[in-house]
Design a protein around this motif. Structure first.
Motif, PDB file in Angstrom:
ATOM      1  N   ARG A 100       6.431-159.999 -17.734  1.00 39.58           N
ATOM      2  CA  ARG A 100       7.400-159.608 -18.769  1.00 39.58           C
ATOM      3  C   ARG A 100       7.676-160.779 -19.709  1.00 39.58           C
ATOM      4  NH1 ARG A 100      10.350-155.061 -16.894  1.00 39.58           N
ATOM      5  NH2 ARG A 100       8.883-153.804 -15.673  1.00 39.58           N
ATOM      6  N   LEU A 101       7.787-161.965 -19.145  1.00 37.02           N
ATOM      7  CA  LEU A 101       8.045-163.150 -19.949  1.00 37.02           C
ATOM      8  C   LEU A 101       6.892-163.415 -20.916  1.00 37.02           C
ATOM      9  CD1 LEU A 101      10.078-165.549 -20.263  1.00 37.02           C
ATOM     10  CD2 LEU A 101       8.689-166.787 -18.607  1.00 37.02           C
ATOM     11  N   ASP A 102       5.660-163.203 -20.449  1.00 32.65           N
ATOM     12  CA  ASP A 102       4.484-163.447 -21.282  1.00 32.65           C
ATOM     13  C   ASP A 102       4.402-162.504 -22.483  1.00 32.65           C
ATOM     14  OD1 ASP A 102       3.718-165.488 -19.625  1.00 32.65           O
ATOM     15  OD2 ASP A 102       2.273-164.281 -18.487  1.00 32.65           O
ATOM     16  N   GLU A 103       5.121-161.390 -22.407  1.00 32.49           N
ATOM     17  CA  GLU A 103       5.118-160.450 -23.534  1.00 32.49           C
ATOM     18  C   GLU A 103       5.734-161.058 -24.790  1.00 32.49           C
ATOM     19  OE1 GLU A 103       5.390-156.314 -20.885  1.00 32.49           O
ATOM     20  OE2 GLU A 103       7.084-156.956 -22.131  1.00 32.49           O
ATOM     21  N   LEU A 104       6.520-162.120 -24.624  1.00 33.96           N
ATOM     22  CA  LEU A 104       7.122-162.775 -25.780  1.00 33.96           C
ATOM     23  C   LEU A 104       6.078-163.376 -26.712  1.00 33.96           C
ATOM     24  CD1 LEU A 104      10.197-164.621 -24.206  1.00 33.96           C
ATOM     25  CD2 LEU A 104      10.263-162.743 -25.855  1.00 33.96           C
TER      26      LEU A 104
ATOM     27  N   SER B 134       9.251-159.557  -8.387  1.00 29.37           N
ATOM     28  CA  SER B 134       8.404-160.671  -7.956  1.00 29.37           C
ATOM     29  C   SER B 134       8.239-161.670  -9.098  1.00 29.37           C
ATOM     30  CB  SER B 134       7.023-160.151  -7.545  1.00 29.37           C
ATOM     31  OG  SER B 134       6.322-159.658  -8.681  1.00 29.37           O
ATOM     32  N   VAL B 135       7.825-162.885  -8.719  1.00 26.26           N
ATOM     33  CA  VAL B 135       7.569-163.909  -9.733  1.00 26.26           C
ATOM     34  C   VAL B 135       6.478-163.442 -10.686  1.00 26.26           C
ATOM     35  CG1 VAL B 135       6.736-166.251 -10.104  1.00 26.26           C
ATOM     36  CG2 VAL B 135       8.314-165.793  -8.221  1.00 26.26           C
ATOM     37  N   ALA B 136       5.423-162.830 -10.149  1.00 29.27           N
ATOM     38  CA  ALA B 136       4.305-162.379 -10.978  1.00 29.27           C
ATOM     39  C   ALA B 136       4.743-161.324 -11.993  1.00 29.27           C
ATOM     40  CB  ALA B 136       3.178-161.837 -10.092  1.00 29.27           C
ATOM     41  N   GLU B 137       5.567-160.355 -11.535  1.00 28.35           N
ATOM     42  CA  GLU B 137       6.022-159.308 -12.444  1.00 28.35           C
ATOM     43  C   GLU B 137       6.969-159.874 -13.495  1.00 28.35           C
ATOM     44  OE1 GLU B 137       6.627-155.690 -14.339  1.00 28.35           O
ATOM     45  OE2 GLU B 137       5.023-156.444 -13.034  1.00 28.35           O
TER      46      GLU B 137
ATOM     47  N   ASN C  78      18.937-171.133 -17.517  1.00 24.09           N
ATOM     48  CA  ASN C  78      17.653-170.923 -16.868  1.00 24.09           C
ATOM     49  C   ASN C  78      17.255-169.453 -16.819  1.00 24.09           C
ATOM     50  OD1 ASN C  78      16.005-170.542 -14.043  1.00 24.09           O
ATOM     51  ND2 ASN C  78      15.451-172.372 -15.194  1.00 24.09           N
ATOM     52  N   LEU C  79      15.988-169.188 -17.127  1.00 26.18           N
ATOM     53  CA  LEU C  79      15.431-167.832 -17.106  1.00 26.18           C
ATOM     54  C   LEU C  79      14.132-167.792 -16.310  1.00 26.18           C
ATOM     55  CD1 LEU C  79      16.024-166.737 -20.812  1.00 26.18           C
ATOM     56  CD2 LEU C  79      17.157-165.796 -18.790  1.00 26.18           C
ATOM     57  N   ALA C  80      14.061-168.568 -15.238  1.00 29.17           N
ATOM     58  CA  ALA C  80      12.856-168.564 -14.418  1.00 29.17           C
ATOM     59  C   ALA C  80      12.611-167.170 -13.842  1.00 29.17           C
ATOM     60  CB  ALA C  80      12.981-169.583 -13.289  1.00 29.17           C
ATOM     61  N   PRO C  81      11.386-166.685 -13.878  1.00 30.46           N
ATOM     62  CA  PRO C  81      11.095-165.350 -13.347  1.00 30.46           C
ATOM     63  C   PRO C  81      11.120-165.337 -11.825  1.00 30.46           C
ATOM     64  CG  PRO C  81       9.066-166.425 -14.008  1.00 30.46           C
ATOM     65  CD  PRO C  81      10.171-167.336 -14.423  1.00 30.46           C
ATOM     66  N   GLY C  82      11.353-164.157 -11.280  1.00 26.00           N
ATOM     67  CA  GLY C  82      11.308-164.018  -9.826  1.00 26.00           C
ATOM     68  C   GLY C  82      12.580-163.431  -9.249  1.00 26.00           C
ATOM     69  N   PRO C  83      12.605-163.218  -7.951  1.00 22.84           N
ATOM     70  CA  PRO C  83      13.752-162.586  -7.266  1.00 22.84           C
ATOM     71  C   PRO C  83      14.892-163.584  -7.047  1.00 22.84           C
ATOM     72  CG  PRO C  83      12.090-163.167  -5.662  1.00 22.84           C
ATOM     73  CD  PRO C  83      11.513-163.537  -7.019  1.00 22.84           C
ATOM     74  N   LEU C  84      15.434-164.076  -8.156  1.00 23.31           N
ATOM     75  CA  LEU C  84      16.460-165.107  -8.090  1.00 23.31           C
ATOM     76  C   LEU C  84      17.830-164.509  -8.383  1.00 23.31           C
ATOM     77  CD1 LEU C  84      14.485-167.784 -10.085  1.00 23.31           C
ATOM     78  CD2 LEU C  84      14.787-167.700  -7.619  1.00 23.31           C
ATOM     79  N   PRO C  85      18.895-165.152  -7.932  1.00 28.65           N
ATOM     80  CA  PRO C  85      20.243-164.616  -8.169  1.00 28.65           C
ATOM     81  C   PRO C  85      20.666-164.786  -9.621  1.00 28.65           C
ATOM     82  CG  PRO C  85      20.379-166.773  -7.147  1.00 28.65           C
ATOM     83  CD  PRO C  85      18.921-166.397  -7.153  1.00 28.65           C
TER      84      PRO C  85
ATOM     85  N   ALA D 195      16.914-158.319 -21.503  1.00 31.96           N
ATOM     86  CA  ALA D 195      15.991-158.239 -22.641  1.00 31.96           C
ATOM     87  C   ALA D 195      14.589-158.690 -22.270  1.00 31.96           C
ATOM     88  CB  ALA D 195      16.520-159.082 -23.800  1.00 31.96           C
ATOM     89  N   LEU D 196      14.488-159.538 -21.261  1.00 27.88           N
ATOM     90  CA  LEU D 196      13.172-159.981 -20.791  1.00 27.88           C
ATOM     91  C   LEU D 196      12.539-158.994 -19.819  1.00 27.88           C
ATOM     92  CD1 LEU D 196      13.701-163.815 -20.232  1.00 27.88           C
ATOM     93  CD2 LEU D 196      12.379-162.704 -22.037  1.00 27.88           C
ATOM     94  N   GLY D 197      13.312-157.993 -19.435  1.00 25.90           N
ATOM     95  CA  GLY D 197      12.784-157.029 -18.477  1.00 25.90           C
ATOM     96  C   GLY D 197      12.929-157.465 -17.045  1.00 25.90           C
ATOM     97  N   TYR D 198      13.763-158.486 -16.799  1.00 24.82           N
ATOM     98  CA  TYR D 198      13.995-158.929 -15.432  1.00 24.82           C
ATOM     99  C   TYR D 198      14.809-157.876 -14.678  1.00 24.82           C
ATOM    100  CZ  TYR D 198      12.456-163.705 -16.579  1.00 24.82           C
ATOM    101  OH  TYR D 198      11.713-164.806 -16.947  1.00 24.82           O
ATOM    102  N   GLU D 199      14.446-157.675 -13.407  1.00 27.31           N
ATOM    103  CA  GLU D 199      15.140-156.707 -12.564  1.00 27.31           C
ATOM    104  C   GLU D 199      15.394-157.304 -11.191  1.00 27.31           C
ATOM    105  OE1 GLU D 199      12.590-153.327 -12.505  1.00 27.31           O
ATOM    106  OE2 GLU D 199      12.922-152.814 -14.619  1.00 27.31           O
ATOM    107  N   GLN D 200      16.361-156.755 -10.496  1.00 27.97           N
ATOM    108  CA  GLN D 200      16.718-157.241  -9.174  1.00 27.97           C
ATOM    109  C   GLN D 200      15.524-157.159  -8.215  1.00 27.97           C
ATOM    110  OE1 GLN D 200      19.794-158.418  -8.579  1.00 27.97           O
ATOM    111  NE2 GLN D 200      19.450-158.938  -6.439  1.00 27.97           N
ATOM    112  N   GLY D 201      15.255-158.252  -7.516  1.00 26.53           N
ATOM    113  CA  GLY D 201      14.196-158.257  -6.519  1.00 26.53           C
ATOM    114  C   GLY D 201      12.792-158.316  -7.082  1.00 26.53           C
TER     115      GLY D 201
END
Length: 592
Positions: free
Chosen positions: A396-400, A389-392, A223-230, A381-387
């Motif tokens: 990053r995901l939409d850049e694909l 937001s879902v929108a941010e 799973n690669l759902a965006p947002g402040p997830l663990p 690689a998707l640009g996900y970072e700790q904390g």
């Protein structure tokens, strides 16, 4: 207190204990298997069964049954990276040797396939085989304690049904009792390494997900759902029965959540989030928390106590090595125990169990830990970072799917990150190419060209001592078999070629002197096994008149470049050294 005498007591009815029992019975050794629970695994747990393990099941005569109930390679093909199953996937990787660029290598390396088979299916299959082989199996019997003596081990076991205690006298004790091992600690053995790297919960469920997976079958969906997830996001989806039975492995914070507090509604909610479809019917079958560790025992045995499986190597599930290393532990020890108990090998050969298997366990733990770290590269690689937001994260995901330099860079990064996971999902060299460097073998200095490709990703066949003998297809009487099939029971096997006819007499002399049964096969003999595709000639790495001496576990014990006049003496000395024999022992009849 009831007293029982048996050559080998095995504690634990998981893959390691069951394999040990099955092998010993097939080698003609009586054993007693005790298990504190009423049955085998109650949740799926480990599931990847690699080629080496299927080979071992082939040698133990249960591979056809295993293949019949397991998921075949073609349905293991795709590793998916998703936000939900219902949404467009982020990426895909052909895994477990199924890719167009790897399938031929896997097929050429072994007569056995990769499989997916959860412990809930594998363990009952093995237990049935163990019972059919005549092993004394006692469920609901808990190991309590043991004492080692010069001539054996005295163990106390409690019958949990009656409350009675049994005193069991055995020559050897095998601890295959898992990560909470009692035998290990009582034997004075320890494990070292990292603990509590992560806390996870397996959610076992049924659902018809064919519409989402049948066109892209595979074992794992990440799973690669965006947002402040663990770490792990919404979890890892593991397909155990295409496409109806699954486990969703989720991470949790033990300081904030109690895994026992998840009711069926909460578990169902977590499953629905990954599927992305509220109309799918979900049946929760159970849940089980577990802790991710990275530990290995510095030593696997004492004088008469041998530990194996999860009791001595505990690590992240990356690479799917745990179950497979456990089965290999058992197969390595069993033939040595059998030959010692039959008086054909010296007790010193039993010290080679830890010498051979511990480095393999340590390497497996290190690889799994490294794979876990490398896996984080996909989120990076998707640009996900700790904390974030879902929108941010979604931006990053939409850049694909965005044209231009930004999209080009994001797509390149995700391709590179997914490619790196080959070290987890297509690590053929680790799965099949491990080699014992010291133990029941005699090393040599024969020249060997350096491996030109990555030794972790790619398996290279070799007859170097300590390596599994290479698979080569042979014909005999109109049927086809593998070089791996030429070894029987606790017998050694000597492979030679034209000009090596003298090895037959040498083996006869060595066998008469040592009591070790040796089958000699001259590859190419019109009345024997023919090298129909020339594969053995390419893989033997010795002269045609030389020989490769193969142990009962199909690992090479010794080899000779050419036949020599003193072959009888040389082979005899080799066997004495390999089997730690200091004198010709009093032999015990071998019905097998």
């Amino acid at each position: 207190m009831q007293e029982i005498d048996v050559p080998v007591l095995i504690v634990g009815a998981g893959p390691a204990g069951l394999t040990t029992a099955l092998a010993l019975r097939q080698y003609g050794i009586q054993c007693l298997l005790v298990e504190k629970y009423s049955g085998t695994a109650h949740t799926p747990r480990a599931h990847i069964v690699n080629q080496r393990t299927v080979e071992i099941m082939r040698h133990l005569g249960v591979d056809e049954n295993l293949i019949a109930v397991a998921t075949p390679p073609e349905l293991m093909r795709n590793n998916l990276w998703i936000t939900t199953l219902a949404d467009p996937e982020v990426g895909r990787l052909e895994a477990w040797g199924t890719g167009h660029d790897r399938a031929g290598e896997y097929a050429a390396a072994s007569p056995s396939p990769m499989l997916n088979c959860p412990q809930t299916v594998l363990e009952p299959l093995l237990l049935d085989a163990v019972r059919q082989a005549g092993c004394d199996v006692r469920m609901r019997h808990e190991f309590v304690s043991h004492e080692e003596a010069a001539d054996g081990v005295v163990s106390v076991v409690k019958d949990l049904e009656t409350g009675e205690f049994l005193r069991i006298r055995s020559q050897y004790l095998v601890g295959a009792d898992g990560a909470r091992a009692t035998v290990l600690s009582q034997a004075g053995l320890t494990v070292t390494g990292e603990t509590a790297i992560a806390h996870a919960l397996n959610i076992w469920f049924r659902a018809d997900l064919a519409k989402y997976l049948a066109h892209r079958p595979g074992v794992l969906a990440w799973n690669l759902a965006p947002g402040p997830l663990p770490t792990g996001r919404l979890g890892t989806l593991i397909c155990h029965r295409p496409f109806t039975e699954f486990v969703l492995a989720i991470n949790y914070d033990p300081e904030l959540e109690d895994p026992k507090g998840f009711d069926k509604e909460a578990l169902t909610t977590r499953v629905r989030a990954v599927i992305g479809d509220n109309d799918v019917e979900i049946e929760i079958l159970g849940s089980a928390p577990w802790i991710v560790n990275a530990q290995v025992a510095p030593a696997y045995s004492t004088d008469r106590v041998f530990c194996m499986g999860d009791s001595v190597h505990r690590h992240p599930p990356a690479n799917g090595l745990g179950l497979n290393m456990s089965v290999a532990d058992a197969y390595n020890l069993s033939w040595k125990l059998a030959l010692v108990l039959k008086g054909k090998a010296g007790p010193g050969v039993l010290t080679t169990y830890s010498a051979e298997r511990q480095p393999i366990g340590a390497a497996g733990v290190a690889r799994a830990l490294q794979s876990r770290k490398e896996f984080a590269a996909v989120s990076d690689a998707l640009g996900y970072e700790q904390g974030q937001s879902v929108a941010e994260g979604q931006r990053r995901l939409d850049e694909l799917t965005q044209p231009g330099p930004v999209g080009d860079r994001r797509r390149r990064l995700i391709r590179e990150a997914i490619s790196l996971t080959n070290y987890q999902f297509n690590a053929h060299g680790i799965e099949l190419g491990y080699r014992y460097r010291a133990g029941a073998l005699i090393n040599d200095d024969f020249p060997q060209a350096p491996q030109s490709d990555d030794s972790q990703l790619y398996y290279r066949p070799t007859t170097a001592p300590g390596a599994r003998v290479p698979h080569a297809r042979l014909s005999h009487g109109g049927s086809e078999c593998s070089t791996l099939d030429l070894v029987e029971g606790t017998r050694f096997c000597l492979l030679t070629g034209f000009g090596g006819e003298g090895w037959r007499e040498a083996a006869s002399v060595a066998s008469a002197t040592t009591g070790i049964d040796i089958d000699v096969h001259l590859i190419g003999d019109p009345e024997g096994f023919r090298d129909i595709y020339g594969e053995w000639a390419l893989r033997r790495e010795i002269g045609e008149s030389g020989c490769v001496l193969v142990r009962p576990d199909r690992h090479v014990a010794w080899r000779s470049e050419l036949y020599m006049a003193e072959a009888s003496d040389v082979l005899t000395r080799a066997l004495n050294q390999i089997l730690a024999r200091t004198a010709v022992p009093q032999l015990v009849g071998d019905p097998h």
